[in-house]
Structures are given as C-alpha cells and as structure tokens.
Design a protein around this motif. Structure first.
Motif, short mmCIF file in Angstrom:
data_model
loop_
_atom_site.label_atom_id
_atom_site.label_comp_id
_atom_site.label_asym_id
_atom_site.label_seq_id
_atom_site.Cartn_x
_atom_site.Cartn_y
_atom_site.Cartn_z
N GLU A 126 0.81 -1.21 0.00
CA GLU A 126 0.00 0.00 0.00
C GLU A 126 0.85 1.27 0.00
OE1 GLU A 126 -3.69 0.32 0.68
OE2 GLU A 126 -3.63 -1.62 -0.30
N SER A 163 -16.96 4.18 4.09
CA SER A 163 -16.47 2.81 3.93
C SER A 163 -16.78 2.32 2.52
CB SER A 163 -17.14 1.89 4.96
OG SER A 163 -16.77 0.55 4.72
N ASP A 177 -10.89 -7.20 0.28
CA ASP A 177 -10.86 -6.33 1.45
C ASP A 177 -12.18 -5.60 1.66
OD1 ASP A 177 -8.26 -7.09 1.62
OD2 ASP A 177 -7.39 -5.19 0.96
N TRP A 179 -12.81 -1.82 3.30
CA TRP A 179 -12.02 -0.67 3.74
C TRP A 179 -12.89 0.35 4.50
CZ3 TRP A 179 -11.93 -2.60 -1.25
CH2 TRP A 179 -10.74 -3.18 -1.68
N TYR A 181 -12.43 4.71 5.77
CA TYR A 181 -11.61 5.92 5.59
C TYR A 181 -12.16 7.01 6.53
CZ TYR A 181 -10.36 3.39 1.38
OH TYR A 181 -9.94 2.44 0.49
N ASN A 192 -7.01 4.79 7.30
CA ASN A 192 -7.62 3.74 6.45
C ASN A 192 -7.39 2.36 7.07
OD1 ASN A 192 -6.58 2.18 3.36
ND2 ASN A 192 -8.52 2.03 4.35
N TYR A 194 -8.66 -1.64 7.50
CA TYR A 194 -9.48 -2.54 6.68
C TYR A 194 -9.33 -3.99 7.12
CZ TYR A 194 -5.03 -2.65 4.00
OH TYR A 194 -3.74 -2.73 3.60
#
Length: 843
Positions: A126, A163, A177, A179, A181, A192, A194
């Motif tokens: 990432e 999300s 995933d 996630w 935020y 972030n 997840y």
C-alpha cells in the motif's frame, strides 16, 4: 452358414426378437421414469440454492454496514493512538496497532500533488500506492479531505467517515478487502483501517449458499457439481481492471459467483445459459466431460430488484444408465431359458434334414477357408457325382488364382500405403497409424500424441517457375531434410499429397515437439540446389495435441491443418499451435477476405465523409474520410469486422489507397468552390508504419497528384501505433509534420501508450473517444474523463476534438469546458459524397 444352422438360428432369432421387443418397451418406460425423477430432484436442489443466494444477498448488505461501523470505531481508536503528522508514524507502529485492534491492516493516505497516495502502512504493497485512477473512491477521498459529506451511493457514509464496498484489492489482487476511511481535520492524513480475506469472507462461508451446495454434492447421489453463473460475463472476455500495475476482475463481474466449474464446457454452456434466460425455462444437454458422461441442467433465476443468474447442475448420467442396464440384464437373463429350449428343438429338426449333404459341405468349407487343391473321392455318376467333380475342378483353379493374387496384392498394398514420389507413408497409412497410437496412448498412459501439419510456402510459384520435374525433386529434397530432423523413435513422417507433410509424435512434451518443428523450419530454409538452380523455400507448420485439443482422429488432423493456415496468414515460416478460436473464426475470416478482395478488384469500396464542426460558429471546418463496404452477398459490413481482416491479409494498403484517391480528389474539388476550406482527416493503420520511408513517399504522391495542400491534411493514428517500432514511428511523424501535415491521436484514452509520448511526438490534436462522450449524463455526471482530456490538451496547447456527440447537453458541456470542435450524429452521420454536398454545400 449351413442349412442346419440357418434353421436353428431362424427359430432362435424369432423368439429372441419377441423377447427383445418386450424388453425394449420396459427399458423405455424405466428410462422415462428415471429422467422425470431426476428433473424433480434438480428442481428441488435449484430452489434451495436460489433461496440461499437471495438470503445471502440480503444478509451481506447488513453485515457490510456492521463491518463499516466497526472500522469507524477502529479509526477513532487509531487517531487517539497516533501523532497528528504521518511523518511521526512508523509502519511497524501501524502493524502493532492493527494487531491490537484485531483488524487486518492500517494505511495512512495523504495528498501528494494532484494525487492521494499511501504514505504509511502495515501492508508494504500500500506504500506509495496512487489512488488518482480510482474513480469514485478518489472523489470520496477528496470530499473527506475537504471535510464535506461523502456523496457516493456505494459503501456507507458516516460523519467524517466513508467505507468502500467489499472488493478485490487493487494493490494486491490476491486479497479481498473491506475498507474504512476517516478524516476529521485533526491529522494531515486519512486513516484507512481494513479487514482482509478471513474477516471479509467468513460471513459468506457461514451464511452463503456454498454450504448448501457442498451438502448437496456430498450427500445427494449423482449430483457431481453445482455452479451459480453470472450470465452477463460468463463465456465473455474477462472485464479486467488495470490499476497500480495489477490486473484483476471485480467481484460483481466474475463469471462464476458461487460453486465450482470443473466440468468445463464453456462455449456450449454459454449458449444454453443465454437460451435459458431468453426463454425463462431450464435447459439440459448430455455430454462427456472429464471422461464422464454427464447431464447438465441450467436453470434461470430472475428475482425482482437483483440481477438474474443461472444455476448449473451437473448430474452423473452414468447412474441412470447403470440402473437401466441392471434392469435390462435382469430381463435378458430371464429370457435365456426360452432361447435355449428353442435352440435345442431347432437343432434336432435341422440335423435330420441336412445329414445327406454334410460331407460335400465340409469339403466346400475347406475351400472357403483357403485349403485349395484337395480332392474329394465320391464314386457316383449321378448329379451329386457331377457336383463333386465340379467342386474338385474349382478347388484346383482357385489355388492357382490365389497364388498369383497374393503376389500382386503385396505390391498393391505397398503402393496403397506409400507415396509414389518420396516413398513415405501416405494419408491412408497415417490415419491408421494415428488411430493405433491414440489407442496405445489410452492403454499405456502416454503423455501426448501430437500431429504436426507442414506445408511448403508458395510452392505453386516455385513449381510454375522451375517446372513440375524440378518441383518433384524439391519435394524429395524437403522430405529428406524433414527426416533428418526427426527423432529416431516415436515419430512418423507421411506425405499427404502435393506440398503437404504430416508428422506424428508420441510420448513427447509439447515443448519438445514445438522445438523439433522449429528445427525443421530452420533447416528447410537453407538453400536448395536443384541442378543449376539455387532455390530458397520456407515451410509453415500447425500443431494439435491429443488429448488437449481433441480425442477424435479426424478432428486432430483438421485442427493441425487450421493452425498451419494460421501460420501462413502470419507470414509463413513459423509453427502455430491450435486453439479453439482459430477454428470458429477461420471460416468467417476466409469468406470475408475473399469477398473483400473481389470488392477491391471491382472498385466496390466507398468513402463516406463525416463533418467536423466548430460549435461556436456552427461551421464545418473539416471532414473525416471513412471507408465503407456494402457487399452484394454480405450486405453492409462494419469496418470493425473487415478492417482487422484487411490488416491481417495485407489488404489494408489497398483500402487506404482507395480512401486517399477518392477523398483527396473529392475534398480538393469542394475546397475550390467553398468559402471556407475544409481539412481532410484520414485514418492510418499501424501496419503502414512498418516501412516509414515508403509511407511518407506515398502520402506526398497522393497529395501532389490531387494538388492537395498538406496544411489541410490531417493524419489520424491510434495510440497502439505508437507502440510499434516506436523510434521509427516518431521519425516518420516528424518528417510528415515538417512536410506540413497535422497529426491527431484518434480514440484517445482507450489505448495503453505512455503519456510521455505526447511531449516527444509532434501531435497537433487529441480526439476524445466516443465512449467517454456518451458516458456524459444530462446532469454532467460521468464527465470526469472527458474533462481530464480537455484539460490535458489545453495544458499541452493541443487542439481537442470530441467524437460521438449525440445530445445537446453533451455539446453544451464540451463548449463550457473549452472544447469547441466536435463530430457526431448530433450534427451528421457519415455521408456519401453526393449526400454530403446536398446537406452542406448546396444550401
């Protein structure tokens, strides 16, 4: 067969036929009952699976929101645990914090220029990850950073939090995933957290339809496999997403939603799936897949407010056949006593009739078996004695005849199985040998059997030039060269006729066979000396493999032949391995190519003109010349269909010459009488850039011939052209630019070329692909890509033209954003020359 046996057999067969008729009727009734039971069983299975699928969809939405809320809670805990500046945060710190909060990973996102990137993360993939190309995800990040409510309808938006939906991770497509935020302005980064894989997929494993499907396949006898198909994408080309250097398929676009698909029959399944959706009824067929005879049933499921899908049930048809066979055997065994009694009675009866002529028949049988020359001694002067004398004479004659026949047959058999010119085995011998090896392959588990089809390139031209005698010598020489390249064992060379050779390989890997084929091709290309002539030839090859491509003898040969012709279409002197698309497309391509050649010869190719409009003044500033073909047999043929075939068959240059000749002449005439001159845009194929010098000279020739000023001529190329021989292409474009020609990139945004080329190349104009224009909605949504291309063009000081403008609001959007040049059906479709004049020049 003797009369005694005939009588016995006749009465036995009569009784047998009666019994068989009775057993057949019983068999048909039993089969119908079993099939009806199977249908009911499949209906119950599919209803249960459909219920579980719908239940899973409803539950998934609730669980996604629950996970989103958990991620927001985790985000607040992360914010309380970390410094406000991401520079003060370490990746190891994020790993420890993720473990403590029982989430998979934590990533910190921060603005970087016009991008938002991963600056810190417990997941190494990432870090430094760009999000600029993420569409509505990127828009949501911008809204969070601006402390605005997130407006996207996907995922879940909460105060300072959004999300994203469950999806494949673009940074690492091996994972799925969920996630979250979070940004409230107190940090210089978006938080972030997840969940990954196990956390996300645990719900599906517990509550989805998979458990039910596994229970059916494990416990319900005969059910081999259950599959839930996505009919929108199954059998189609994968809708791959390309982000962050990775390629993956979104969850909703995957061709199979649930279950497995080991009993593959893609082409046929796709056809039956579509038929099931169209009719709304289940579709079934029998097939042998994975060496098992199965019954495939495809059941359409259409629910309100959700996409339709199809449930596939693979049933072991062998169970039905086994039960039917047991029933049949049971009835046949019951019939045996009756047949035995009839046989004994008929035998006794026939013996009493046939005894007087037994000895004569035994002697005739010996003759029939080939035991000639023996003499039967019967002292009789009646008709029976005459019959014996004739039989003795026939026996002596047949012995002399057979001895002579055996000798001639040996010679005939050799020529029947061998080629007269080369002495190699011929087509007939090859088929028998291939059949033998296929049987041997099944019995001994040999890895592969391969068929290599070889054909001398342009042999007819050589034969016509040197004469048939030297052509025969060349065939012999090539045959010897091929033999020298073959392994001493497990290979079998034959001549099929003409300039075709076929080689059979057993127990070689595909790589070894392909290597041998390439070795033959290289050896054949060496000079051939025939008398005083030096001849250079090449050979094209096609490969098919048993059992990968087919288990049928004739099909394997056909597939190798198809692959060989694919090699020829690619220029020859190479080996091609058969694949399914070759066979289906071959017939269509050959037919279109044949008709296209005739159309070019007869001058049946047309040029249509589509105007380019300057919207501010509402005037035509130019036209794009487009090739069109309306065939007497095929009707209107789309350019998308015949242009690729023309490029492959080497006809694209002829089409381009037709367009240049007609368009330069026509537009030159229009400009003589028009108040405002029009530019002429012509599309160029990437193949034309293979010889840049020739291309430049040809363009100059046509423009000079029709006295067409280069300043009014535009060359349109696609981004893919820039990928072929890039340095030579750039040189060519600079030469044409220096000559005064304008250069446009057509269908911009749909290719894969680097944007760095825009600085290197002498580009004048970018044409926005019609797909981006047609995406624009009346409220100007889905306009981001078009707007980005316009901005890019303006920053590089390039002209920009929008293709495919069909609505007034699309025109208004383009003008508002500084794109005044357009073309599309809003203004005019492509028109023939006389229609163009009537519409725009005679008013």
């Amino acid at each position: 067969m003797s009369i005694k046996k005939k009588l016995s057999v006749f009465f036995t067969l009569l009784v047998l036929c009666i019994l068989l008729a009775n057993n057949t009727l019983h068999y048909i009734r039993s089969k119908n009952r079993l099939i009806e039971f199977n249908k009911k069983e499949i209906t119950l299975v599919t209803e249960e699976i459909a219920y579980e699928v719908e239940n899973s969809k409803n539950s998934a939405s609730y669980m996604e929101n629950r996970m989103a809320q958990e991620l927001r809670t985790a985000s607040i805990a992360i914010q309380d645990s970390l410094p406000a500046d991401y520079h003060d945060v370490s990746n190891d710190q994020l790993k420890r914090l993720a473990k403590k909060l029982m989430i998979s990973h934590i990533t910190l996102l921060a603005p970087a220029g016009d991008d938002i990137i991963g600056v810190k993360s417990s997941d190494p993939k990432e870090i430094n990850m760009s999000t600029k190309e993420w569409g509505y995800w990127y828009t949501s990040f911008r809204q969070l950073l601006s402390q605005q409510p997130v407006t996207t309808k996907k995922g879940l938006a909460l105060p300072h939090f959004w999300s994203g939906p469950i999806e494949v991770a673009s940074s690492n497509p091996n994972h799925i995933d969920k996630w979250g935020y979070y940004y409230d302005g107190s940090t210089n980064y978006i938080i972030n957290p997840y969940f990954r894989d196990r956390h996300v997929l645990d719900f599906e494993k517990r509550f989805g339809p998979t458990n039910v499907m596994d229970r059916f396949t494990e416990n319900l006898e005969g059910v081999l496999e259950l599959t839930v198909f996505n009919p929108k994408n199954f059998g189609k080309r994968n809708q791959n997403v390309y982000l962050n250097g990775n390629k993956y398929i979104k969850i909703k676009d995957q061709p199979i939603w649930y279950g497995t698909y080991t009993y593959r029959n893609t082409k046929r399944d796709e056809k039956f799936i579509q038929k099931a959706l169209e009719t709304g009824k289940s579709q079934s067929y029998l097939a042998e897949i994975n060496h098992k005879k199965v019954l495939k049933t495809l059941v359409p499921i259409k629910e309100k407010n959700s996409p339709a899908y199809v449930i596939g049930v693979v049933y072991d048809y062998g169970l039905i056949e086994k039960e039917l066979q047991q029933e049949l055997i049971k009835h046949l065994l019951l019939s045996l006593p009756f047949i035995f009694i009839v046989l004994i009675v008929s035998f006794v009866f026939s013996t009493s009739i046939t005894r007087p002529i037994k000895h004569i028949m035994e002697h005739v049988n010996q003759i029939a078996k080939g035991n000639f020359g023996k003499v039967l001694n019967v002292r009789r002067k009646d008709e029976l004695g005459g019959l014996v004398a004739n039989i003795n004479h026939l026996s002596h004659f047949l012995k002399t005849y057979v001895d002579d026949l055996k000798k001639s047959q040996e010679e005939s058999e050799y020529h029947a199985y061998h080629d007269f010119l080369t002495g190699l085995p011929n087509r007939r011998y090859f088929k028998e040998e291939l059949n033998r090896r296929l049987i041997e392959s099944k019995e001994k588990s040999i890895r592969h059997v391969a068929v290599l089809f070889m054909d001398i390139d342009r042999f007819k031209d050589i034969n016509d030039t040197l004469g048939h005698s030297k052509g025969d010598q060349l065939i012999q020489l090539i045959a010897n060269r091929i033999k020298e390249c073959l392994p001493s064992a497990n290979s079998f060379l034959t001549r099929q006729g003409g300039d075709e050779f076929v080689i059979l390989f057993s127990d070689f890997t595909p790589e070894e066979v392909e290597e041998t084929a390439e070795k033959i091709i290289a050896y054949v290309q060496q000079p051939c000396y025939i008398d005083n002539d030096e001849v250079f030839v090449s050979i094209s090859s096609g490969l098919s493999f048993y059992p990968e491509h087919s288990t049928n003898l004739d099909t394997l040969i056909t597939y190798a032949d198809v692959a060989m012709y694919a090699s020829k279409r690619q220029g020859g002197s190479k080996v091609s391995i058969y694949h399914d698309s070759l066979n289906k497309k071959q017939a269509e391509k050959v037919h279109i190519e044949t008709r296209l050649r005739k159309a070019i010869q007869k001058g049946d190719i047309d040029v249509y003109y589509q105007p380019k409009i300057e919207a501010k003044r509402n005037v035509i500033t130019g036209v794009e010349a487009l090739v069109r073909w309306n065939d007497a047999e095929l009707g209107f043929v789309s350019p998308e269909a015949f242009i690729p075939i023309a490029e492959e068959a080497g006809l694209i240059q002829y089409l381009w010459e037709v367009v240049m000749k007609k368009a330069c002449s026509q537009v030159s005439e229009w400009n003589k009488v028009s108040d405002e001159k029009m530019t002429l845009a012509v599309n160029f194929s990437p193949r034309q850039f293979q010889d840049p010098v020739v291309l430049v000279n040809e363009i100059k020739h046509f423009l000079s011939l029709h006295r067409f000023d280069p300043a009014w001529f535009e060359m349109e190329i696609t981004e893919s052209t820039l990928l072929m021989n890039a340095e030579e292409t750039i040189k060519t474009l600079h030469l044409l630019k220096k000559y005064g020609i304008s250069i446009s990139i057509d269908d911009f945004g749909t290719g894969y070329s680097s944007l760095s080329y825009l600085k290197k190349l002498p580009i004048d104009c970018l044409k926005i692909d019609r797909s981006f224009i047609q995406d624009i909605q009346e409220d100007y949504s889905n306009s981001e890509i078009a707007q980005a291309i316009i901005s890019l063009s303006q920053s590089l000081k390039l002209q920009v033209i929008a293709e495919g403008v069909e609505e007034e609001y699309q025109k208004a959007f383009l003008m508002k954003n500084g794109c005044d040049h357009m073309q599309g059906y809003l203004f005019s479709k492509p028109l023939a020359a006389k229609d163009f004049e009537a519409a725009f020049l005679n008013s």
